[in-house]
Design an enzyme around this catalytic site. Structure first.
Site, PDB file in Angstrom:
ATOM      1  N   GLU A   8      -5.223  -7.237   2.886  1.00 13.90           N
ATOM      2  CA  GLU A   8      -5.123  -8.331   1.896  1.00 13.90           C
ATOM      3  C   GLU A   8      -6.300  -8.308   0.922  1.00 13.90           C
ATOM      4  O   GLU A   8      -6.709  -9.340   0.405  1.00 13.90           O
ATOM      5  CB  GLU A   8      -5.038  -9.702   2.582  1.00 13.90           C
ATOM      6  N   THR A  67       0.817  -1.226   0.000  1.00 15.76           N
ATOM      7  CA  THR A  67       0.000   0.000   0.000  1.00 15.76           C
ATOM      8  C   THR A  67       0.851   1.278   0.000  1.00 15.76           C
ATOM      9  O   THR A  67       1.879   1.351   0.670  1.00 15.76           O
ATOM     10  CB  THR A  67      -0.928  -0.020   1.232  1.00 15.76           C
ATOM     11  N   SER A 109      -6.424  -0.488  -2.892  1.00 12.36           N
ATOM     12  CA  SER A 109      -7.067  -1.627  -3.564  1.00 12.36           C
ATOM     13  C   SER A 109      -6.479  -1.885  -4.942  1.00 12.36           C
ATOM     14  O   SER A 109      -6.301  -3.028  -5.349  1.00 12.36           O
ATOM     15  CB  SER A 109      -8.560  -1.341  -3.716  1.00 12.36           C
TER      16      SER A 109
HETATM   17  C1  LIG Z   1      -4.268  -1.911  10.274  1.00 13.04           C
HETATM   18  C2  LIG Z   1      -3.887  -2.036   8.839  1.00 13.04           C
HETATM   19  C3  LIG Z   1      -2.847  -2.868   8.483  1.00 13.04           C
HETATM   20  C4  LIG Z   1      -2.454  -2.974   7.149  1.00 13.04           C
HETATM   21  N1  LIG Z   1      -1.387  -3.756   6.824  1.00 13.04           N
HETATM   22  C5  LIG Z   1      -0.904  -3.727   5.562  1.00 13.04           C
HETATM   23  C6  LIG Z   1       0.313  -4.398   5.233  1.00 13.04           C
HETATM   24  O1  LIG Z   1       0.926  -5.104   6.053  1.00 13.04           O
HETATM   25  N2  LIG Z   1       0.801  -4.254   3.986  1.00 13.04           N
HETATM   26  C7  LIG Z   1       0.152  -3.497   3.035  1.00 13.04           C
HETATM   27  O2  LIG Z   1       0.648  -3.411   1.914  1.00 13.04           O
HETATM   28  N3  LIG Z   1      -1.017  -2.886   3.303  1.00 13.04           N
HETATM   29  C8  LIG Z   1      -1.552  -2.968   4.545  1.00 13.04           C
HETATM   30  N4  LIG Z   1      -2.713  -2.303   4.844  1.00 13.04           N
HETATM   31  C9  LIG Z   1      -3.408  -1.546   3.800  1.00 13.04           C
HETATM   32  C10 LIG Z   1      -4.643  -2.252   3.295  1.00 13.04           C
HETATM   33  O3  LIG Z   1      -4.304  -3.382   2.545  1.00 13.04           O
HETATM   34  C11 LIG Z   1      -5.430  -1.203   2.478  1.00 13.04           C
HETATM   35  O4  LIG Z   1      -5.982  -0.295   3.409  1.00 13.04           O
HETATM   36  C12 LIG Z   1      -6.522  -1.838   1.641  1.00 13.04           C
HETATM   37  O5  LIG Z   1      -5.955  -2.552   0.578  1.00 13.04           O
HETATM   38  C13 LIG Z   1      -7.489  -0.792   1.053  1.00 13.04           C
HETATM   39  O6  LIG Z   1      -6.802   0.222   0.420  1.00 13.04           O
HETATM   40  P1  LIG Z   1      -7.114   1.763   0.740  1.00 13.04           P
HETATM   41  O7  LIG Z   1      -7.103   1.918   2.216  1.00 13.04           O
HETATM   42  O8  LIG Z   1      -6.209   2.609  -0.064  1.00 13.04           O
HETATM   43  O9  LIG Z   1      -8.613   1.965   0.268  1.00 13.04           O
HETATM   44  P2  LIG Z   1      -9.138   2.271  -1.202  1.00 13.04           P
HETATM   45  O10 LIG Z   1      -8.527   1.355  -2.195  1.00 13.04           O
HETATM   46  O11 LIG Z   1      -8.983   3.731  -1.451  1.00 13.04           O
HETATM   47  O12 LIG Z   1     -10.657   1.895  -1.062  1.00 13.04           O
HETATM   48  C14 LIG Z   1     -11.586   2.684  -0.322  1.00 13.04           C
HETATM   49  C15 LIG Z   1     -12.942   1.970  -0.376  1.00 13.04           C
HETATM   50  O13 LIG Z   1     -13.371   1.834  -1.743  1.00 13.04           O
HETATM   51  C16 LIG Z   1     -13.627   0.469  -2.072  1.00 13.04           C
HETATM   52  N5  LIG Z   1     -13.208   0.203  -3.453  1.00 13.04           N
HETATM   53  C17 LIG Z   1     -12.004   0.433  -4.006  1.00 13.04           C
HETATM   54  N6  LIG Z   1     -11.988   0.028  -5.302  1.00 13.04           N
HETATM   55  C18 LIG Z   1     -13.207  -0.497  -5.560  1.00 13.04           C
HETATM   56  C19 LIG Z   1     -13.811  -1.094  -6.712  1.00 13.04           C
HETATM   57  N7  LIG Z   1     -13.146  -1.232  -7.846  1.00 13.04           N
HETATM   58  N8  LIG Z   1     -15.090  -1.510  -6.604  1.00 13.04           N
HETATM   59  C20 LIG Z   1     -15.786  -1.371  -5.448  1.00 13.04           C
HETATM   60  N9  LIG Z   1     -15.265  -0.812  -4.328  1.00 13.04           N
HETATM   61  C21 LIG Z   1     -13.996  -0.383  -4.373  1.00 13.04           C
HETATM   62  C22 LIG Z   1     -12.773  -0.330  -1.079  1.00 13.04           C
HETATM   63  O14 LIG Z   1     -13.274  -1.624  -0.887  1.00 13.04           O
HETATM   64  C23 LIG Z   1     -12.881   0.529   0.176  1.00 13.04           C
HETATM   65  O15 LIG Z   1     -14.073   0.249   0.849  1.00 13.04           O
HETATM   66  C24 LIG Z   1      -3.153  -2.234   6.155  1.00 13.04           C
HETATM   67  C25 LIG Z   1      -4.228  -1.407   6.513  1.00 13.04           C
HETATM   68  C26 LIG Z   1      -4.588  -1.294   7.832  1.00 13.04           C
HETATM   69  C27 LIG Z   1      -5.732  -0.389   8.183  1.00 13.04           C
END
Ligand SMILES: Cc1cc2nc3c(=O)[nH]c(=O)nc-3n(C[C@H](O)[C@H](O)[C@H](O)COP(=O)(O)OP(=O)(O)OC[C@H]3O[C@@H](n4cnc5c(N)ncnc54)[C@H](O)[C@@H]3O)c2cc1C
Length: 402
Positions: free
Chosen positions: A379, A135, A141
């Protein structure tokens, strides 16, 4: 044929995991929920024990037990490392998911190394605790949008970029960093690199304060001209447009069932505690008196239990397929979607069923309701898992169904 009874040979592992969860995780659960960012020293003994199990070849203990036997005989049914790890993870997360995520040498980076590293890398990184950094501030995502770059310079790759929300990032010995070799060539150019701590230019920016899993540290890193040896690239260094994202995505097929197992463990804890509290209040879960003849609270409980069971079985199926060298992307995403959503709902409904006790710090129910949500986010979020399932079932590519 698949048989989802727990195999007898894994019974000892399951009961040992349960015992460790009951004796080490549960008694320290509240302590490290309140002492965010403090390393749980109680985990060191348990981590040494798991190292011993892995070294003895018993396998299946922790994230490093996750491995695919690519040359395995596909005609034989095997209950191997993935199933063992999933079953162990369920029990450990019945104890405490934040503490499991804090276990030395069992990071998601370890699972990535175990899944895709070559034999030389497996040997070189043995014993290291590895976190995973995908991330970025502008990419969650949509992991294909990664901006962190890796440029080959002599015998090294030079990495530049920013990584956020890295679980165990501060405590781990190394971080598996996803970076692109060439943004113009899309997903196929994204590779993962093992970056060891202390490498010049690899800087910890801060630790995050969180809703749940507060025992687990979550780090933000900046990478400025970080040089890693060429040999630290995991998998194939060639940009193979045909294979696309397959190399790095293979890790998810192994780690998503693990996250699903974490969710199943939290749901199991919440259900058991709720049944105990209801029993104390004089309400027994009576399986012979269901439907309209059961009190509303029991009907609700049974519906939650059915959801739990479905999540559990999907999780075992995804792990079993990995053990038997069968493609499991669909099942891994189904398990993660079902388990992440169910755990979140189950834990919150259990808070409700337990009344004011469920909301107070006198029980762990409120903590589990906070802990569960992340299992539906990292994940791959709920929405993303559903998208993957839909693509697989409809035979559509990621470009066709976004
Ligand atoms: C406590 C914690 C630990 C984490 N640990 C790790 C780690 O070890 N390594 C790592 O790499 N990442 C880690 N993450 C990050 C995590 O994987 C991301 O937060 C997650 O992938 C979502 O990405 P984003 O937060 O940028 O949300 P976004 O991608 O911006 O999404 C925001 C919302 O929109 C929805 N959305 C996005 N695209 C679509 C679509 N095409 N269709 C429908 N809905 C959609 C999503 O489901 C979500 O509800 C961690 C996050 C947290 C909070």
């Amino acid at each position: 044929m698949i048989n989802l009874e727990v195999p007898g040979k894994l019974g000892v592992l399951v009961s040992q995991a349960r015992q460790s969860a009951a004796e080490i995780f549960r008694p320290n659960s509240r302590k490290y929920d309140q002492a965010e960012h403090t390393y749980p020293v109680e985990l060191d003994v348990l981590a040494a024990l798991i190292d011993g199990l892995n070294a003895s070849g018993a396998g299946g203990a922790g994230a490093s037990g996750v491995r695919r036997d690519k040359d395995g005989d596909k005609t034989k049914i095997r209950n191997g490392a993935n199933l063992a790890t999933v079953l162990g993870t369920i029990e450990m997360c019945w104890g405490d998911v934040g503490l499991l995520l804090s276990m030395p040498r069992q990071g998601l980076g370890n699972a990535a190394i175990a899944s895709v590293a070559n034999d030389e890398q497996l040997q070189r990184f043995a014993g290291k605790w590895a976190a995973m950094a995908i991330t970025e501030p502008d990419c969650g995502s949509d992991s294909a949008a990664i901006r962190t770059t890796a440029v080959l310079d002599g015998e090294d790759y030079v990495l530049n970029g920013e990584k956020i929300y890295v679980t165990s990032g501060e405590r781990a010995d190394a971080v598996v960093v996803w970076a692109t070799l060439d943004r113009a060539r899309g997903r196929a150019a994204i590779k993962s690199f093992v970056v060891e701590k202390g490498t010049p230019g690899f800087e910890l920016v801060r630790l995050e304060h969180k809703l749940g899993i507060r025992a687990s540290d979550t780090a933000h890193f900046r990478l400025e001209n970080v040089r890693v040896p060429k040999a630290n690239l995991l998998g194939d260094p060639e940009i193979n447009v045909e294979r696309g994202f397959a190399g790095v995505m293979q890790t998810f097929d192994n780690t998503r069932p693990l996250v699903a197992a974490m969710a199943v463990g939290v749901a199991k804890a919440a259900l058991e505690e709720t049944a105990r509290l209801l029993s104390e209040a004089g309400i027994e879960i009576d399986y012979d008196r269901v439907g309209p003849r059961a009190p509303a609270v029991v009907s609700t409980y049974l519906a939650l239990e059915a959801d739990y069971e479905a999540a559990y079985l999907l999780t075992l199926e995804a792990a079993w397929m990995a053990d038997n060298s069968r493609p499991n992307s669909l099942q891994a995403s189904m398990a993660k979607a079902k388990a992440g959503r169910s755990a979140t709902e189950i834990a919150l409904r259990c808070v409700e069923l337990a009344g004011s006790l469920g909301y107070s710090e006198n029980s762990l129910l409120e903590k589990w309701a906070r802990d569960a949500k992340i299992l539906d986010i990292f994940e791959g979020t709920q929405q993303i898992q559903q998208l993957i399932v839909a693509r697989r079932l409809l035979g559509k590519s990621s470009a066709e169904l976004k």
